[in-house]
Write a protein that holds these residues in place. Structure first.
Motif, PDB file in Angstrom:
ATOM      1  N   GLU A 170       0.829  -1.200   0.000  1.00 56.28           N
ATOM      2  CA  GLU A 170       0.000   0.000   0.000  1.00 56.28           C
ATOM      3  C   GLU A 170       0.866   1.254   0.000  1.00 56.28           C
ATOM      4  OE1 GLU A 170      -3.527   2.187  -0.148  1.00 56.28           O
ATOM      5  OE2 GLU A 170      -3.087   0.062  -0.524  1.00 56.28           O
ATOM      6  N   GLY A 171       1.998   1.211   0.694  1.00 57.34           N
ATOM      7  CA  GLY A 171       2.901   2.345   0.698  1.00 57.34           C
ATOM      8  C   GLY A 171       3.474   2.634  -0.677  1.00 57.34           C
TER       9      GLY A 171
ATOM     10  N   SER B 239       7.509  12.814  -1.975  1.00 57.28           N
ATOM     11  CA  SER B 239       7.428  11.916  -0.825  1.00 57.28           C
ATOM     12  C   SER B 239       8.386  10.754  -1.038  1.00 57.28           C
ATOM     13  CB  SER B 239       6.002  11.379  -0.639  1.00 57.28           C
ATOM     14  OG  SER B 239       5.640  10.541  -1.732  1.00 57.28           O
ATOM     15  N   ARG B 240       8.732  10.089   0.066  1.00 53.64           N
ATOM     16  CA  ARG B 240       9.490   8.847   0.026  1.00 53.64           C
ATOM     17  C   ARG B 240       8.845   7.873   0.983  1.00 53.64           C
ATOM     18  NH1 ARG B 240      14.717   9.441  -1.882  1.00 53.64           N
ATOM     19  NH2 ARG B 240      14.700   7.161  -2.018  1.00 53.64           N
TER      20      ARG B 240
ATOM     21  N   GLN C 152       2.839   6.025  -2.763  1.00 56.91           N
ATOM     22  CA  GLN C 152       3.942   6.870  -3.223  1.00 56.91           C
ATOM     23  C   GLN C 152       3.859   7.100  -4.730  1.00 56.91           C
ATOM     24  OE1 GLN C 152       7.924   5.477  -2.525  1.00 56.91           O
ATOM     25  NE2 GLN C 152       8.844   7.354  -3.274  1.00 56.91           N
ATOM     26  N   ALA C 153       3.465   6.087  -5.478  1.00 62.06           N
ATOM     27  CA  ALA C 153       3.314   6.256  -6.925  1.00 62.06           C
ATOM     28  C   ALA C 153       2.242   7.291  -7.247  1.00 62.06           C
ATOM     29  CB  ALA C 153       2.971   4.914  -7.571  1.00 62.06           C
ATOM     30  N   LEU C 154       1.140   7.268  -6.506  1.00 58.86           N
ATOM     31  CA  LEU C 154       0.089   8.267  -6.697  1.00 58.86           C
ATOM     32  C   LEU C 154       0.581   9.662  -6.327  1.00 58.86           C
ATOM     33  CD1 LEU C 154      -2.998   6.330  -5.275  1.00 58.86           C
ATOM     34  CD2 LEU C 154      -2.822   7.286  -7.581  1.00 58.86           C
ATOM     35  N   MET C 155       1.325   9.766  -5.230  1.00 59.77           N
ATOM     36  CA  MET C 155       1.844  11.063  -4.812  1.00 59.77           C
ATOM     37  C   MET C 155       2.800  11.624  -5.859  1.00 59.77           C
ATOM     38  SD  MET C 155       0.569  11.700  -1.696  1.00 59.77           S
ATOM     39  CE  MET C 155       1.694  12.559  -0.600  1.00 59.77           C
TER      40      MET C 155
ATOM     41  N   ALA D  78       0.831   4.765 -12.564  1.00 62.15           N
ATOM     42  CA  ALA D  78       1.021   3.477 -13.222  1.00 62.15           C
ATOM     43  C   ALA D  78       0.926   2.368 -12.189  1.00 62.15           C
ATOM     44  CB  ALA D  78       2.384   3.438 -13.918  1.00 62.15           C
ATOM     45  N   LYS D  79       0.522   1.201 -12.622  1.00 65.35           N
ATOM     46  CA  LYS D  79       0.342   0.083 -11.704  1.00 65.35           C
ATOM     47  C   LYS D  79       1.683  -0.309 -11.079  1.00 65.35           C
ATOM     48  CE  LYS D  79      -2.503  -4.027 -11.371  1.00 65.35           C
ATOM     49  NZ  LYS D  79      -3.388  -4.958 -12.118  1.00 65.35           N
ATOM     50  N   VAL D  80       1.687  -0.492  -9.781  1.00 68.20           N
ATOM     51  CA  VAL D  80       2.909  -0.860  -9.060  1.00 68.20           C
ATOM     52  C   VAL D  80       3.106  -2.367  -9.145  1.00 68.20           C
ATOM     53  CG1 VAL D  80       4.072  -0.863  -6.825  1.00 68.20           C
ATOM     54  CG2 VAL D  80       2.618   1.064  -7.482  1.00 68.20           C
TER      55      VAL D  80
END
Length: 414
Positions: free
Chosen positions: A256-257, A271-272, A261-264, A385-387
């Motif tokens: 989920e993290g 963010s990291r 982060q990809a969305l952010m 993009a999909k993680v």
């Protein structure tokens, strides 16, 4: 109680003054008269109350007054996570700046040979996680039979992470409990923690602060009920509307993290993310940037929920409500530290709402609720993009090493 009224050696008093400490916190005021008199103490206090300074001041005072025992460690501080070890080392070097003691942090993920050779050469104070220290003990790199002061920090977390066997292995290699001073600090002094205390400590005095009020008064808490598909639009809307200077966002799993982060990143929010299986050097680098103000948003699993003192965290956001009620207290305790104020925002979706009743029962009050009105939601945002999957579907594999749950099928050394 003021620090300058305590009967401390001049070199230690200078370090306390340099750190800007003038007035004792409640747990320090209760602990120090006992511990400086040589008594064993088992202390409980809410997160951010100054437990670290309480045991470090006692430790330095004792070592300054007792003869050196050669080149073997004279004091041992055990903590459950690498981040907490690094934090304690930082505070120890600050408070003990003028005391002249050699200090070594021993933890996994970095500098194996360097730590081993420094330990072999001889140090006064060892601060470490159980797993790495046991490796060195089994190699004969050092002995613990000269330890005059033992500190166990976050003892309840030692149990949570399955380290109790390792802890007992180490404690049985120390001088007998009546030939050393022992301090144990924990967010909770439950039955199993006190059982450990009575086994390895010398009639410890119990010290408890705010036992009936687990969350700090200067934290503004707010809860939003929100559908799962609207969590990120609400988060992004809140980030854009509120003046958030330094933010910690907690999630329950690494998966989920990574998705968050990809969305952010897609929406130009710097963010990291850190979790238990992020390489240690990278974790430390991210934490340094966040503490220095170079990184405005830190996304984290519960690996960062305990013990870390980071000044200026204005907001803590529970993107996922924790499955363990105690973790709610530890998470929101990352803000409003050292007398500052802060805000804790929790997002309860369909799944997270299942934990809400237990959390509110544990903290002893209902979390004030606000409605996620449409104007709070970000209407324009980019989808990431999909993680790629890196640890299963958010289950045990993606939680490994994070300390996300209380019960674990096996021990993971740190």
């Amino acid at each position: 109680m003021l620090f300058h009224t305590l009967p401390l050696p001049e070199s230690l008093s200078q370090g306390i003054a340099d750190a800007g400490f003038t007035e004792c916190t409640p747990i320090q005021a209760l602990t120090l008269p006992l511990s400086l008199a040589g008594k064993d103490v088992a202390g409980q206090g809410q997160t951010g109350t100054g437990k670290t300074a309480a045991f470090l001041i006692t430790l330095f005072d004792r070592l300054l007054r007792v003869d050196n025992g050669g080149n073997q460690p004279r004091a041992l501080i055990l903590a459950p996570t690498r981040e907490l070890v690094v934090q304690i080392e930082h505070d120890a070097r600050l408070l003990g700046l003028h005391c002249g003691f050699s200090i070594l942090a021993v933890y996994g993920g970095v500098d194996y040979d360097k730590q081993r050779e420094t330990l072999r050469a001889g140090v006064d104070i060892v601060i470490g996680t159980p797993g790495r220290l046991i490796d060195y003990l089994k190699q004969g790199v050092c002995r613990l039979d000269h330890v005059q002061m033992l500190v166990i920090d976050e003892a309840d977390r030692m149990f949570d992470l399955g380290f109790i066997g390792d802890l007992r292995y180490i404690l049985r290699r120390l001088p007998s409990y009546d030939r050393r001073q022992n301090l144990m600090f924990s967010a909770t002094l439950n039955h199993r923690v006190m059982e450990l205390a009575y086994e390895f400590m010398n009639m410890p005095e119990q010290v408890k602060v705010n036992r009936d009020h687990l969350t700090a008064d200067n934290i503004e808490e707010v809860l939003y009920h929100v559908a799962g598909k609207e969590k990120f639009p609400l988060l992004l809307g809140l980030l854009r509307r509120e003046a958030m200077e330094r933010v910690m966002i907690f999630v329950n799993t690494k998966r989920e993290g990574e998705r968050l982060q990809a969305l952010m990143t897609a929406n130009e929010c710097t963010s990291r993310m850190i979790s238990g299986d992020v390489p240690q050097e990278k974790r430390l680098r991210i934490m340094r940037d966040f503490k220095a103000g170079k990184l405005p948003i830190l996304i984290a699993t519960d690996v960062a929920s305990r013990g870390l003192h980071i000044e200026g965290v204005s907001h803590v956001i529970n993107y996922d409500l924790p499955e363990d009620s105690e973790d709610y207290v530890h998470r929101i305790g990352r803000t409003a530290r050292a007398g500052a104020t802060g805000k804790a925002i929790s997002l309860a979706d369909e799944r997270g709402a299942l934990s809400l009743e237990d959390i509110e029962t544990y903290i002893g009050h209902s979390i004030p609720t606000q409605w996620a009105e449409d104007e709070l939601l970000a209407t324009e945002y980019k989808r990431a993009a999909k993680v790629p999957r890196s640890g299963g579907k958010g289950g045990p594999a993606s939680r490994a090493g994070e300390g996300a749950g209380k019960k674990r099928p096996h021990r993971r050394r740190r």
